[in-house]
Design a protein around this motif. Structure first.
Motif, PDB file in Angstrom:
ATOM      1  N   ASN A 154      43.792  66.806  46.482  1.00 31.17           N
ATOM      2  CA  ASN A 154      44.855  65.821  46.284  1.00 31.17           C
ATOM      3  C   ASN A 154      44.630  64.663  47.241  1.00 31.17           C
ATOM      4  O   ASN A 154      43.984  64.812  48.261  1.00 31.17           O
ATOM      5  CB  ASN A 154      46.227  66.435  46.514  1.00 31.17           C
ATOM      6  N   ALA A 155      45.179  63.531  46.865  1.00 33.08           N
ATOM      7  CA  ALA A 155      44.949  62.316  47.652  1.00 33.08           C
ATOM      8  C   ALA A 155      45.557  62.419  49.029  1.00 33.08           C
ATOM      9  O   ALA A 155      45.226  61.637  49.909  1.00 33.08           O
ATOM     10  CB  ALA A 155      45.509  61.111  46.919  1.00 33.08           C
ATOM     11  N   GLY A 156      46.466  63.364  49.223  1.00 41.03           N
ATOM     12  CA  GLY A 156      47.044  63.512  50.541  1.00 41.03           C
ATOM     13  C   GLY A 156      46.082  64.091  51.537  1.00 41.03           C
ATOM     14  O   GLY A 156      46.274  63.974  52.740  1.00 41.03           O
ATOM     15  N   LYS A 157      45.025  64.725  51.065  1.00 43.64           N
ATOM     16  CA  LYS A 157      44.056  65.279  51.990  1.00 43.64           C
ATOM     17  C   LYS A 157      42.743  64.541  51.785  1.00 43.64           C
ATOM     18  O   LYS A 157      41.912  64.946  50.980  1.00 43.64           O
ATOM     19  CB  LYS A 157      43.869  66.780  51.781  1.00 43.64           C
ATOM     20  N   SER A 158      42.605  63.465  52.478  1.00 43.96           N
ATOM     21  CA  SER A 158      41.420  62.628  52.367  1.00 43.96           C
ATOM     22  C   SER A 158      40.707  62.549  53.701  1.00 43.96           C
ATOM     23  O   SER A 158      41.305  62.795  54.749  1.00 43.96           O
ATOM     24  CB  SER A 158      41.812  61.216  51.915  1.00 43.96           C
TER      25      SER A 158
ATOM     26  N   MET B 119      38.071  61.611  48.750  1.00 47.58           N
ATOM     27  CA  MET B 119      38.864  62.765  48.376  1.00 47.58           C
ATOM     28  C   MET B 119      38.124  63.570  47.315  1.00 47.58           C
ATOM     29  O   MET B 119      37.678  63.019  46.320  1.00 47.58           O
ATOM     30  CB  MET B 119      40.218  62.333  47.825  1.00 47.58           C
TER      31      MET B 119
END
Lengths: 116, 115
Positions: free
Chosen positions: A100-104, A95
């Protein structure tokens, strides 16, 4: 664009032994996070460990530790004292910082089997 | 505190039908992400939504796929006129703050089978 490569589709280990899962990545970014996720047969994605690229010290969580080699763009996961419950698919993920960790970006995974 | 809830867990659709996948984020989370996992592959990012807004849809196929996250209720991933290649596990994740988060929390996924 970032890429994450897990070169071991499958691995096995005897209970109580140690196993290392490999992960390499490619990026032009200097600041980023790296993750290992566990996906057991239930399919739940569970965060195992997180490493911040600007920290030189390798992250550790109980029996799980990483070997982070920033120059080599390598991020391996070591599982000590393997347990039957560690049987799962393991994903390495990248990431960029300030996203943000949601888009890895995920690797294709390594299936780990712990044998009794 | 319930985790990320996805339903249904399993969904079977015939070719040409519509599939609706639902995701309720964790309490207090207003950022939702959808991923697709094809067999023997890792998760591939599809779309990032906040309440009533699509922030990043760079991973969404151009046709037949849409996503929403209304002010009230769950986030919905909608696939119109499904084809066999849409068969996959679809995961939803949520986080509380978005760009400053360092962890997203995943649901258990919906396995879509197109027959």
């Amino acid at each position: 664009a970032q890429t994450v490569t897990q070169s071991q589709p499958e691995m096995s280990v005897q209970e109580a032994e140690t196993v290392t899962l490999s992960c390499t990545y490619d990026t032009s970014e200097n600041n980023y996070y790296l993750f290992w996720y566990k996906q057991p047969p239930s399919r739940q994605m569970i965060l195992v460990i997180r490493q911040e690229a600007y920290k030189q010290q390798n992250a550790t969580e109980n029996r799980f530790s990483v070997n982070f080699q920033k120059a080599a763009k390598s991020f391996s996961l070591k599982i000590s004292d393997s347990q039957l419950g560690d049987t799962a698919m393991y994903f390495c993920a990248f990431m960029k910082l300030n996203t943000n960790a949601g888009k890895s970006t995920f690797g294709d995974g390594t299936t780990l089997t712990v044998k009794p | 505190n319930a985790g990320v809830m996805q339903n249904p867990r399993h969904l079977v659709r015939r070719r040409g039908q519509e599939a609706r996948l639902r995701c309720s984020p964790m309490k207090g989370h207003s950022h939702v992400y959808w991923y697709r996992q094809l067999p023997e592959e890792g998760l591939k990012f599809m779309v990032y939504l906040q309440k009533e807004n699509i922030i990043d849809e760079s991973g969404m196929p151009k046709e037949r796929f849409s996503a929403e996250f209304p002010k009230e209720g769950p986030s919905i991933l909608r696939i119109q006129q499904v084809v066999r290649g849409d068969s996959a596990a679809y995961f939803c994740a949520s986080s509380p703050r978005g760009p400053r988060d360092t962890e997203a929390f995943f649901g258990q996924g919906t396995r879509l089978t197109v027959v």
